[in-house]
Scaffold this motif. Sequence first.
Motif, PDB file in Angstrom:
ATOM      1  N   PHE A   1      14.951 -34.903 -46.631  1.00  0.00           N
ATOM      2  CA  PHE A   1      15.798 -33.738 -46.417  1.00  0.00           C
ATOM      3  C   PHE A   1      17.148 -34.025 -47.051  1.00  0.00           C
ATOM      4  N   ASN A   2      17.883 -32.967 -47.320  1.00  0.00           N
ATOM      5  CA  ASN A   2      19.187 -33.075 -47.974  1.00  0.00           C
ATOM      6  C   ASN A   2      20.255 -32.508 -47.053  1.00  0.00           C
ATOM      7  N   VAL A   3      21.377 -33.200 -46.944  1.00  0.00           N
ATOM      8  CA  VAL A   3      22.462 -32.793 -46.051  1.00  0.00           C
ATOM      9  C   VAL A   3      23.726 -32.582 -46.869  1.00  0.00           C
ATOM     10  N   ARG A   4      24.261 -31.376 -46.785  1.00  0.00           N
ATOM     11  CA  ARG A   4      25.509 -31.024 -47.466  1.00  0.00           C
ATOM     12  C   ARG A   4      25.492 -31.448 -48.939  1.00  0.00           C
ATOM     13  N   GLY A   5      24.410 -31.096 -49.617  1.00  0.00           N
ATOM     14  CA  GLY A   5      24.313 -31.354 -51.041  1.00  0.00           C
ATOM     15  C   GLY A   5      24.069 -32.788 -51.417  1.00  0.00           C
TER      16      GLY A   5
ATOM     17  N   ALA B   1      22.060 -19.531 -38.700  1.00  0.00           N
ATOM     18  CA  ALA B   1      22.792 -20.524 -39.483  1.00  0.00           C
ATOM     19  C   ALA B   1      22.903 -20.034 -40.919  1.00  0.00           C
ATOM     20  N   TYR B   2      24.106 -20.177 -41.473  1.00  0.00           N
ATOM     21  CA  TYR B   2      24.322 -19.801 -42.881  1.00  0.00           C
ATOM     22  C   TYR B   2      25.186 -20.857 -43.539  1.00  0.00           C
ATOM     23  N   THR B   3      24.803 -21.232 -44.759  1.00  0.00           N
ATOM     24  CA  THR B   3      25.567 -22.203 -45.539  1.00  0.00           C
ATOM     25  C   THR B   3      25.791 -21.671 -46.944  1.00  0.00           C
ATOM     26  N   LEU B   4      27.035 -21.692 -47.372  1.00  0.00           N
ATOM     27  CA  LEU B   4      27.415 -21.372 -48.746  1.00  0.00           C
ATOM     28  C   LEU B   4      27.962 -22.657 -49.353  1.00  0.00           C
ATOM     29  N   SER B   5      27.314 -23.181 -50.411  1.00  0.00           N
ATOM     30  CA  SER B   5      27.713 -24.505 -50.884  1.00  0.00           C
ATOM     31  C   SER B   5      27.385 -24.703 -52.355  1.00  0.00           C
ATOM     32  N   ARG B   6      27.983 -25.749 -52.919  1.00  0.00           N
ATOM     33  CA  ARG B   6      27.690 -26.227 -54.269  1.00  0.00           C
ATOM     34  C   ARG B   6      27.509 -27.738 -54.216  1.00  0.00           C
ATOM     35  N   SER B   7      26.601 -28.253 -55.045  1.00  0.00           N
ATOM     36  CA  SER B   7      26.371 -29.686 -55.167  1.00  0.00           C
ATOM     37  C   SER B   7      26.217 -30.009 -56.645  1.00  0.00           C
ATOM     38  N   GLU B   8      27.111 -30.871 -57.162  1.00  0.00           N
ATOM     39  CA  GLU B   8      27.144 -31.131 -58.601  1.00  0.00           C
ATOM     40  C   GLU B   8      27.263 -32.627 -58.884  1.00  0.00           C
ATOM     41  N   GLN B   9      26.888 -32.988 -60.087  1.00  0.00           N
ATOM     42  CA  GLN B   9      26.929 -34.383 -60.520  1.00  0.00           C
ATOM     43  C   GLN B   9      27.454 -34.445 -61.947  1.00  0.00           C
ATOM     44  N   ARG B  10      28.107 -35.561 -62.271  1.00  0.00           N
ATOM     45  CA  ARG B  10      28.634 -35.741 -63.617  1.00  0.00           C
ATOM     46  C   ARG B  10      28.595 -37.219 -63.987  1.00  0.00           C
ATOM     47  N   THR B  11      28.188 -37.489 -65.229  1.00  0.00           N
ATOM     48  CA  THR B  11      28.198 -38.852 -65.751  1.00  0.00           C
ATOM     49  C   THR B  11      28.891 -38.835 -67.108  1.00  0.00           C
ATOM     50  N   PRO B  12      30.197 -39.042 -67.130  1.00  0.00           N
ATOM     51  CA  PRO B  12      30.915 -39.027 -68.417  1.00  0.00           C
ATOM     52  C   PRO B  12      30.582 -40.253 -69.250  1.00  0.00           C
ATOM     53  N   GLY B  13      30.891 -40.173 -70.527  1.00  0.00           N
ATOM     54  CA  GLY B  13      30.636 -41.295 -71.413  1.00  0.00           C
ATOM     55  C   GLY B  13      31.518 -42.490 -71.088  1.00  0.00           C
TER      56      GLY B  13
ATOM     57  N   PHE C   1      19.299 -30.631 -55.523  1.00  0.00           N
ATOM     58  CA  PHE C   1      19.359 -30.137 -54.149  1.00  0.00           C
ATOM     59  C   PHE C   1      20.521 -29.179 -53.942  1.00  0.00           C
ATOM     60  N   ASP C   2      20.970 -28.539 -55.007  1.00  0.00           N
ATOM     61  CA  ASP C   2      22.023 -27.532 -54.906  1.00  0.00           C
ATOM     62  C   ASP C   2      21.412 -26.201 -54.486  1.00  0.00           C
ATOM     63  N   LYS C   3      21.785 -25.705 -53.317  1.00  0.00           N
ATOM     64  CA  LYS C   3      21.299 -24.410 -52.804  1.00  0.00           C
ATOM     65  C   LYS C   3      22.528 -23.568 -52.474  1.00  0.00           C
ATOM     66  N   THR C   4      22.826 -22.586 -53.309  1.00  0.00           N
ATOM     67  CA  THR C   4      24.052 -21.803 -53.121  1.00  0.00           C
ATOM     68  C   THR C   4      24.065 -21.102 -51.772  1.00  0.00           C
ATOM     69  N   HIS C   5      22.975 -20.420 -51.456  1.00  0.00           N
ATOM     70  CA  HIS C   5      22.867 -19.701 -50.181  1.00  0.00           C
ATOM     71  C   HIS C   5      21.698 -20.265 -49.382  1.00  0.00           C
TER      72      HIS C   5
ATOM     73  N   GLN D   1      15.726 -23.617 -56.328  1.00  0.00           N
ATOM     74  CA  GLN D   1      16.105 -24.985 -56.662  1.00  0.00           C
ATOM     75  C   GLN D   1      16.380 -25.127 -58.160  1.00  0.00           C
ATOM     76  N   PRO D   2      17.455 -25.847 -58.550  1.00  0.00           N
ATOM     77  CA  PRO D   2      17.721 -26.083 -59.973  1.00  0.00           C
ATOM     78  C   PRO D   2      16.577 -26.849 -60.638  1.00  0.00           C
ATOM     79  N   THR D   3      16.287 -26.494 -61.880  1.00  0.00           N
ATOM     80  CA  THR D   3      15.213 -27.150 -62.618  1.00  0.00           C
ATOM     81  C   THR D   3      15.466 -27.024 -64.111  1.00  0.00           C
ATOM     82  N   ASN D   4      14.564 -27.550 -64.890  1.00  0.00           N
ATOM     83  CA  ASN D   4      14.666 -27.483 -66.350  1.00  0.00           C
ATOM     84  C   ASN D   4      13.460 -26.755 -66.921  1.00  0.00           C
TER      85      ASN D   4
END
Length: 802
Positions: A170-174, A634-646, A672-676, A702-705
């Motif tokens: 399970f994922n908690v707060r992104g 229960a309602y959650t509005l959230s963002r979960s992001e990642q970054r790997t700079p050079g 695991f980013d779920k906006t709503h 769910q985000p995907t490619n």
Amino acid sequence: MNHVHLSRKCLSLLFFITFTIVSAQEKFTLSGTISEASSNETLIGVTIVFPELRTGVTTNEYGFYSITLPQGEYEVIVSYLGFQDVRESVNLTEDIKKDFRLVEEMSELDEVVVTDDVERLDIKKPQISVNSLSSQTIKQIPVVLGEADVIKSLILLPGVTNAGEASSGFNVRGGAADQNLILLDEAIVFNSSHLFGFFSVFNPDAIKDVKLFKGGIPARYGGRVSSVLDIFQKEGNSKELKVSGGIGAVASRLLVEGPIDKDRTAFLIGGRASYAHLFLPLFDIDNRAYFYDLNTKINHRINERNSIFLSGYFGRDLFSINDSFVNVYGNAVGNFRWNHLFSDKLFSNLSVIYSDYFYGLELDFVGFEWDSGIQNFNLKYDLKHYLNDKITLDYGLNNIYYVFNPGKIKPNREDSGIVEDQLTKKYANETAAYVSVEHKVSEQLSLNYGLRVSHFNRLGQDELFVYENDNPVIFDPFLLVYREAVPIDTINPGRGGSLDNFTNLEPRVSLAYNFQGKSSIKASYTRLAQYLHLLSNTNSPTPLDVWTPSGPFVEPQLLDQYAVGYFRDINEGEFSLEVEAFYKDIQNRIDYIDGADLIANDAIEQVILNGEARAYGLELLLRKNEGVFKGWLAYTLSRSEQRTPGRTLPFDNGRSNLETGINFGEWYSTPFDKTHDISVFASYDASEKWNFNANFIYQTGQPTNFPEGQFEFQGLTVPFFGLRNQERLPDFHRLDISATLTPKRNKRKKVQSEWVFSIYNVYNRMNAASINFRENEDTGRNEALRTSIFGIIPSVTYNFKF
């Protein structure tokens, strides 16, 4: 002489006044244990309130309480939802040890009780971002195939999601699944799923308390940067023998508990097993998929100041295809615990814990067996010191020794051609010390502040690769891709030394300011360090995923989390409202180069980079706690992001090379980013016989490619992809319902029973677990293929206890 006589009178008067003041300020301590009258099972979080003083206390994880008050006679009210209140008068003229035994309000099986944050006292406590569920509530929530499930019940809480149906973890707060610390009777559980996510490993019949810390995590916890799921098993009935269980569509369970020495020693043993695979041969199917687990516990009360406990869990899963592919995995944990009361103000708990996660794979058609896993040995000592009615101290130490087995391969027949090989085992030791203060500053303001100091030592190993410029990942500036570096040497440091070590200070602070005991504003700051990493580039963890420790090339993850919230009891606690905002910043979150191969990789440092992550959002939880209709929204509005700079790496000539990083160094959505995220649970007691339950879930896809195009190479069609996680699966939503029939109890019969009828996915929503692309054989055109796990599933379960 008159002056002397007058002085003596003054001294006598001064002594009398001083004695009176001291006597008026003299304080005494009331302490003891609170348990269930019918079983002697200790109760966690029971409220002990003194209305005249507008103060109180709650029992700790072991049912113990202590409070120091001025001398006097007071009314004390002991309350716990689902049990009758106890009101007594206590005359505090000396230290008093007083145990309370609470009687259940109702005797129906599995009464619905929501236990988290509904008492007024909790409004005043500096606890934030915490949710609790009782085993009764968990059993009422409709789930797939009718099996009550702890993890799937947590998904209905704000800020908690998972990767979809039949997904592990399970994922908690992104946060990622490996960022959750899961404890069963204080032992670490590394895989919480049966059958690749269809069920959780926790038997609800054996569980006493479930508490999820999403933020404001107390200093006694550490090692993960997202959440703590703390689960305690029941201790066993020391009054009389009790049996409970259930028979379901795919699995059954049985729990037996009772006294060995009445009122002193008790045992508990519970088991579950699935049996759907037994019917597969009827359909000429040779495949098998099943699980079984066992919960055990023995507790013994030596005397009023000492109790010991021995608990364990063992579970295994098996999945096979025609016996040519066999997969076995599972957890085994054990805990020996000693509770000791030094005084009526100082409580201690010493635990010796063992935890093991095993993964085995047999490929008969290839001719080899594969074993991997992780073991740890944990020694912890926790103390709780009730200094007075305003200040409580928690402090302690713990030490965890880890053994990581990334994999061992060996032939299972002589003609397989496989050479036995053991990937290099890794070893580590994690030590921590903490102190935490719960401080009631005034009637309105309460604080909780503390510090955890953690030290992680990556111990030596048999072999270690050496790389040029100490860089295991090479960036190709012409193709703009990362490649695995070739080791220039292999050294044998041996297990006696240290490869790397890390020390981190982890401060915690939270506060609550309450308004007339009906509402409060709370805030918290939490710093956490995580030294273990789950190597997985799938959306949901699988049993094949491998844990690896921090060390050379892999930095520990560091979290800073901020949270603020508003909490309110409405209509004398009939309703409650919780609104929270949070922001999380994580350093050193591992990322993977394109095409990373994680399976059986003895040089995992060649395919991972250190990046960063962030998550932020708003959570709302509205509950109805009393009456025939109960539940929550229960309602959650959230963002979960990642970054790997050079990275900027030095060359021999002193110049540097700026790399592109992953995703050109830009922020991208985590899997695991779920906006709503909307969850609704409702329970209605229609009569003494019928209870109806329903839950509805809606989540942003769910985000995907998805491939952006394709090209031909040597007769093969090769798809190419754009930036990471730019697309999303369709939105996920589902409605489940259940009805519980409790036959009218015959007082001459000891057996209580109920029937649970449930329908999972009522309107047969075919939610996408994945979308794959292929070429249509008839038209030659590309097409998308949606894969779904479940449609509508009816089920029936029979529960009993006697």
